[in-house]
Design a protein around this motif. Structure first.
Motif, mmCIF file in Angstrom:
data_model
loop_
_atom_site.group_PDB
_atom_site.id
_atom_site.type_symbol
_atom_site.label_atom_id
_atom_site.label_comp_id
_atom_site.label_asym_id
_atom_site.label_seq_id
_atom_site.Cartn_x
_atom_site.Cartn_y
_atom_site.Cartn_z
ATOM 1 N N GLU A 313 0.837 -1.195 0.000
ATOM 2 C CA GLU A 313 0.000 0.000 0.000
ATOM 3 C C GLU A 313 0.873 1.247 0.000
ATOM 4 O O GLU A 313 2.014 1.227 0.457
ATOM 5 N N GLN A 314 0.341 2.328 -0.500
ATOM 6 C CA GLN A 314 1.096 3.574 -0.694
ATOM 7 C C GLN A 314 1.813 4.038 0.569
ATOM 8 O O GLN A 314 2.974 4.471 0.505
ATOM 9 N N ALA A 315 1.143 3.964 1.720
ATOM 10 C CA ALA A 315 1.754 4.477 2.952
ATOM 11 C C ALA A 315 3.037 3.719 3.287
ATOM 12 O O ALA A 315 4.045 4.322 3.682
ATOM 13 N N ASP A 316 3.027 2.398 3.133
ATOM 14 C CA ASP A 316 4.222 1.604 3.423
ATOM 15 C C ASP A 316 5.306 1.848 2.386
ATOM 16 O O ASP A 316 6.501 1.893 2.712
ATOM 17 N N ALA A 319 6.976 5.160 3.075
ATOM 18 C CA ALA A 319 7.801 5.170 4.283
ATOM 19 C C ALA A 319 9.122 4.444 4.096
ATOM 20 O O ALA A 319 10.028 4.576 4.938
ATOM 21 N N PHE A 320 9.266 3.713 3.014
ATOM 22 C CA PHE A 320 10.481 2.931 2.774
ATOM 23 C C PHE A 320 11.624 3.845 2.333
ATOM 24 O O PHE A 320 11.489 4.636 1.397
ATOM 25 N N THR A 321 12.766 3.729 3.025
ATOM 26 C CA THR A 321 13.921 4.604 2.702
ATOM 27 C C THR A 321 15.149 3.817 2.275
ATOM 28 O O THR A 321 16.206 4.384 2.078
ATOM 29 N N GLY A 322 15.009 2.517 2.131
ATOM 30 C CA GLY A 322 16.150 1.686 1.762
ATOM 31 C C GLY A 322 16.425 1.749 0.264
ATOM 32 O O GLY A 322 15.802 2.486 -0.499
ATOM 33 N N ASP A 323 17.408 0.946 -0.153
ATOM 34 C CA ASP A 323 17.769 0.888 -1.570
ATOM 35 C C ASP A 323 16.718 0.098 -2.340
ATOM 36 O O ASP A 323 16.028 -0.763 -1.803
#
Length: 329
Positions: A313-316, A319-323
């Motif tokens: 989902e868009q919110a998750d 929130a993701f900041t990894g590669d």
């Protein structure tokens, strides 16, 4: 789930099953549950009369809708394979797919057949293109016929005793993919892998009975209808599709990223949950969809061999900041 769908259709025959849209976006019923169940029975009897049996292969060159679904249900009931021959793939690709699948019968709608013959010059806007009918082998028509079409699939079929649904696991559907090459590969789903994929969709989306769903693929139609939710076939014309979304206010919408971008550029609005895949779904696109009214916006990562593989989902995703690109669980 396909067996559950048949029972659901018979239990509520008067309910709308497959919906379409007029040019104004108004809802029209293309088939009720009872009509869809009757159509599947007719096609089962007709295929049986033509010698289709367990282990056989039927090519399906029919655009999404009640007739395509009814043929798929009939083929499933007989324990045969359904080879999906997309009428919009182009003659050369279809020849290669026919060579791989070797169907004993090809079922096609009138528009696809006309595109292979007298209406070939007009077929471009419809994105339809078949090889010459003579190259397809035995052909039968489903739906309304046009001049030059093959005989109707159920034309003149005698009343026969319908068999019980084949219940052992065996090949069910042949879907084609090119992967990273220009040569099509045939991916074979068994009855159990098809059931697993549709069960995954049902668990993920959880369609509610009585509330419309907008989408045209087999993996949308079956879980939704089995849950008692009518399915609206997306309009091809962008303004009509936009009006259709407004009139229907669907609980779930399935559209590709390019189609969603077109709708957003046209000022389209959404309701409920929106699902998109078949191409990369960026965080930016999912965010725009929610800003346009959707409660949730989901990106689905799928493979022809495994559908779906992951969803997020868009919110998750935001929130993701990894590669890399997070495709979900």
């Amino acid at each position: 789930m396909l067996d559950a769908l048949t029972h659901t259709l018979r239990r509520h025959p008067e309910r709308p099953a497959v919906l379409g849209a007029t040019r104004t976006g108004a809802v029209r019923v293309k088939a009720t549950c009872g009509e869809l169940a009757d159509l599947a029975d007719r096609y089962t009897a007709a295929l049986l009369a033509r010698g289709v049996a367990a282990g056989g292969t039927v090519g399906i060159a029919v655009r999404p809708g009640p007739h395509a679904l009814a043929v798929m249900l009939a083929v499933h009931r007989l324990g045969a394979r359904a080879a999906v021959l997309d009428p919009g793939a182009g003659p050369d690709v279809l020849r290669a797919r026919l060579t791989l699948a070797r169907p004993e019968l090809v079922v096609a709608d009138a528009a696809a057949q006309a595109a292979a013959g007298w209406a070939r010059p007009l077929a471009g806007p419809l994105r339809l293109a078949l090889p010459d009918l003579a190259e397809l082998g035995p052909v039968a028509t489903v739906g309304p016929r046009l001049p030059g079409c093959a005989p109707a699939l159920d034309g003149g079929a005698r009343s026969v005793r319908l068999p019980r649904c084949v219940d052992e696991d065996r090949d069910a559907v042949i879907v084609f993919t090119s992967g990273t090459t220009a040569r099509p590969r045939a991916v074979v789903h068994t009855r159990s892998s098809l059931a697993a994929g549709m069960a995954t969709v049902a668990e993920l989306v959880q369609p509610q009975a009585g509330r419309p769903v907008l989408g045209g693929t087999f993996f949308v139609l079956v879980p939704s209808l089995a849950s008692g939710a009518p399915v609206a076939m997306p309009a091809r014309c962008l303004p009509v599709l936009s009006r259709q979304l407004h009139r229907l206010a669907p609980q779930a919408t399935y559209l590709t990223p390019p189609r969603l971008r077109e709708l957003l550029a046209d000022g389209g609005r959404f309701t409920g949950r929106v699902w998109t895949g078949s191409a990369p779904a960026s965080t930016e696109l999912l965010t725009r969809i929610k800003r346009a009214g959707a409660d949730e916006a989901w990106g689905v990562y799928a493979l022809t061999e495994l559908f779906p593989a992951a969803a997020i989902e868009q919110a998750d995703k935001a929130a993701f900041t990894g590669d890399g690109d997070l495709v979900g669980a």
